[in-house]
Each structure stands twice: as C-alpha cells, then as structure tokens.
Design an enzyme around this catalytic site. Structure first.
Site, PDB file in Angstrom:
ATOM      1  N   THR A  41       0.834  -1.208   0.000  1.00 40.24           N
ATOM      2  CA  THR A  41       0.000   0.000   0.000  1.00 40.24           C
ATOM      3  C   THR A  41       0.864   1.251   0.000  1.00 40.24           C
ATOM      4  OG1 THR A  41      -1.778  -1.166   1.166  1.00 40.24           O
ATOM      5  CG2 THR A  41      -1.817   1.245   1.225  1.00 40.24           C
ATOM      6  N   HIS A  44       2.050   1.812  -3.441  1.00 42.25           N
ATOM      7  CA  HIS A  44       0.964   2.334  -4.273  1.00 42.25           C
ATOM      8  C   HIS A  44       0.709   3.818  -3.988  1.00 42.25           C
ATOM      9  CE1 HIS A  44      -0.087  -1.322  -6.275  1.00 42.25           C
ATOM     10  NE2 HIS A  44      -0.456  -1.962  -5.179  1.00 42.25           N
ATOM     11  N   CYS A  90     -15.121   4.796  13.876  1.00 34.69           N
ATOM     12  CA  CYS A  90     -16.006   5.802  14.483  1.00 34.69           C
ATOM     13  C   CYS A  90     -16.849   5.243  15.609  1.00 34.69           C
ATOM     14  CB  CYS A  90     -16.889   6.440  13.407  1.00 34.69           C
ATOM     15  SG  CYS A  90     -18.246   5.388  12.809  1.00 34.69           S
ATOM     16  N   CYS A 104     -16.013   0.261   8.458  1.00 31.38           N
ATOM     17  CA  CYS A 104     -16.469   1.553   8.990  1.00 31.38           C
ATOM     18  C   CYS A 104     -16.512   2.620   7.889  1.00 31.38           C
ATOM     19  CB  CYS A 104     -15.524   1.992  10.113  1.00 31.38           C
ATOM     20  SG  CYS A 104     -15.820   3.656  10.755  1.00 31.38           S
ATOM     21  N   GLU A 193       5.128 -17.380  -8.500  1.00 32.12           N
ATOM     22  CA  GLU A 193       5.963 -16.218  -8.182  1.00 32.12           C
ATOM     23  C   GLU A 193       7.138 -16.154  -9.149  1.00 32.12           C
ATOM     24  OE1 GLU A 193       7.895 -13.149  -7.257  1.00 32.12           O
ATOM     25  OE2 GLU A 193       6.053 -13.470  -6.111  1.00 32.12           O
ATOM     26  N   ARG A 198      12.302 -15.250  -3.934  1.00 33.29           N
ATOM     27  CA  ARG A 198      11.090 -15.604  -3.196  1.00 33.29           C
ATOM     28  C   ARG A 198      10.721 -17.073  -3.408  1.00 33.29           C
ATOM     29  NH1 ARG A 198       7.657 -10.015  -4.455  1.00 33.29           N
ATOM     30  NH2 ARG A 198       8.958  -8.677  -3.137  1.00 33.29           N
TER      31      ARG A 198
END
Length: 344
Positions: A41, A44, A90, A104, A193, A198
């Site tokens: 993330t 990105h 929240c 949420c 992969e 890896r």
C-alpha cells in the site's frame, strides 16, 4: 524539541522533514519507532495509485518502545515494546455497530489519514497499542498488522482439510498466506511467483512453486490438481494480469479471494454465467478486524525474522522504497532511529 519524519507531500513526493512533539495527554501514547516495514500500500501511495491525505507521514506497519503516556493510560508502561493496530473506527456507523468495524464508513488509518510509522516518533491512542510478547524482535512485531490481514483473509476462505490452494504472488503476504492455509489443513499449497529469491524461500518452507514467466501456469496447475483446478485461489500480487488469471485456475465449486491491492483504476471481465455454472465464490478481504491479538499469539510459529531481508535508516528511505519496488528481497524495514546501513 523536534524529530525526523518521512512526509508524503502528494504527487509521488516523499521528503524528510522535522516535526514538533505535541503534548501527551489523556489516552495518548508516544512511541519511539524501532522498526517500520514497507507495505505494498505504501508503494501504491507513492505511485499515485492509492489515496493518502497529504501532507502525512506514511507507514502503517510499525513497532517501537513506549516513550511517554497520558494520564489515562493503564495497560502499558514506559519502556514496553509495542505494536500498533493502525486503524481508528467511528463506533457509530452501521458497520461498527454490527461487529464489522473494518468496513467503517468513517475509518481513519495511521500512515494514510494520520501520521504513521516512517518517523522517529509517533503518537497513537492507547486502544490501538498492543504489548509485544517477550523475546519477539521489533522487526517481527512491526509485521503484526500485515499478519492480521492474512489471518482475516484465511478466516474468510474457510479452508477445508484436503483442499488444493493456489496463491498468485509469493511476496511477504503470499508466504504468510501459504503458511496459514497449510496450517488450516490444505493438502497442497502452490505459489506462483516470478522472483527466484522468493521462490527459493518458499521451496525451503516446503511449498510447491511455479515460475509464471517460464512455465505455463494453467497447464501446471491442471497437472498438479489432476485436471480439476484449485479449490482456493488467492490473488496476492495486486496486479491486473494475475487477477485475470484467477477464473482460469479455479475448479468447480471453488473460491477466489482478491487479497492484493489492485489499483482502483483497473478492472477485469468475469462471466456471470461461468460463476453460475461452476458455483464459484468470489471474496474480498480488507484489513485486519479483531486479529491483531491473534497475530501476536501465532507469529512465533511463522518464522518471520528471515523474511525481513533489508533494513535501512530513515535517511535512506528512498533506497528502501526502490528495493521494495524491485522485489530484491521479501520485506524491507525502516529503522528510523538508526544510522546504520542496509543489511541483506
């Protein structure tokens, strides 16, 4: 008094800036960051493919030592090594009130909306802080949120003993998902992969691997599964091309889970008739609801230390992101309060 932080300033710009300490009060916890790991993330965000509220200190996978606490804090003490569940919910919307906080409507995340872990210090509320078990390293503790996401995904998959599972993408989450799916009883766990480093790690851990650049993925999977296709497919690479492959690899009655973060601008075509005829189940998996504590309990058995392959000081965060983007290792960590070089 001030500290250094890597601030995302929008337009793919990341800068080391000085931040001033704020007053610690109430349920505040001031953490001296020991380790913060780079997530897909974060990559990105810097590529302009994921939202972040600039200017903000990014990084949502982090651990460190408690430096100061507000007067209302009771569950941790100064000096404790802690990890952070990086979301604030929240508590009032429909989803918070039916036990689905991760959905949420007003969710805030450290490293996206609020200052996160790529800094020497971070202030978070006590309810997001978890004390790390004795003997666990800060690098491993920083991975707790990521492991929690994987736990939630595997919970949604409902793996059955004897299942054949395929994971597309063998980075950190691909490896953790493979471990968790095997623990749930899958008889064959196959990881596709392209990265040799890896694949070697996965082979050492006892998984079947496929090199999609040099092997026909569909034919290889068909051979391994006796022509039936997989019971479970997990897209863990966050790529449009691997997302498209899922339907070709799954068997009748199988389940596809989209786990990787495919950029929102991309879409794939899926035939509703194909889903109908084969009774396919298609799932998503978002963040890590109620799994942070469980992650800390299971992480020792996953042997995660060897997966943190590269470590950089904050001053070299650009190099760290480059290493993450190129996939030269598995997991890249930032040590914001260190001046040492990278280790591989």
């Amino acid at each position: 008094m001030s500290y250094l932080a890597a601030e995302y300033q929008g337009k793919q710009d990341l800068a080391i800036v000085e931040r001033k300490f704020k007053e610690i009060k109430g349920s505040d916890v001031l953490i001296r960051i020991e380790s913060a790991t780079i997530c897909g993330t974060d990559v990105h965000i810097l590529a302009g493919e994921h939202f972040a509220k600039a200017p903000v200190v990014i990084g949502h996978e982090f651990a460190g030592y408690v430096e100061a606490i507000g007067q209302d804090v009771s569950t941790i003490q100064v000096g404790d090594l802690v990890t952070v569940e990086p979301h604030i919910f929240c508590g009032n919307c429909k989803f918070c009130r039916i036990g689905k906080e991760h959905l949420c409507l007003n969710k805030l995340a450290f490293g996206v909306h609020l200052d996160g872990g790529f800094a020497q210090y971070c202030v978070v509320p006590e309810r997001t802080v978890y004390k790390v078990p004795q003997g666990m390293s800060a690098d491993v503790a920083a991975l707790t949120e990521n492991v929690g996401c994987c736990l939630h995904g595997v919970d949604r998959l409902d793996v059955k003993q004897g299942d054949h599972a395929i994971i597309l993408g063998g980075g950190f989450v691909g490896i953790v998902l493979a471990e968790l799916i095997r623990l749930r009883g899958a008889s064959k766990v196959i990881v596709s992969e392209p990265n040799q480093i890896r694949r070697d790690m996965l082979l050492r851990r006892g998984f079947i691997t496929i090199d999609p650049l040099n092997e026909n993925l569909v034919e290889k999977v068909s051979s391994i599964t006796n022509g039936l296709g997989a019971d479970i497919i997990v897209e863990a690479a966050g790529r449009p091309d691997t997302a498209k492959q899922c339907v070709d690899l799954v068997g009748r009655g199988g389940t596809i889970m989209f786990f990787g973060v495919v950029p929102p601008s991309h879409s794939i075509e899926i035939s509703p008739n194909d889903i109908f005829k084969r009774e396919l189940t298609i799932l998503g998996s978002a963040i890590n609801p109620y799994s942070h504590h469980r992650s800390l309990e299971i992480m020792d058995s996953l042997h995660l230390d060897e997966l943190v392959t590269h470590k950089f000081p904050l001053s070299r965060i650009d190099e760290a992101f480059e290493a993450a983007r190129k996939g030269v290792g598995i997991k890249v960590a930032i040590h914001p309060n260190s001046t040492g070089g990278t280790s591989e």
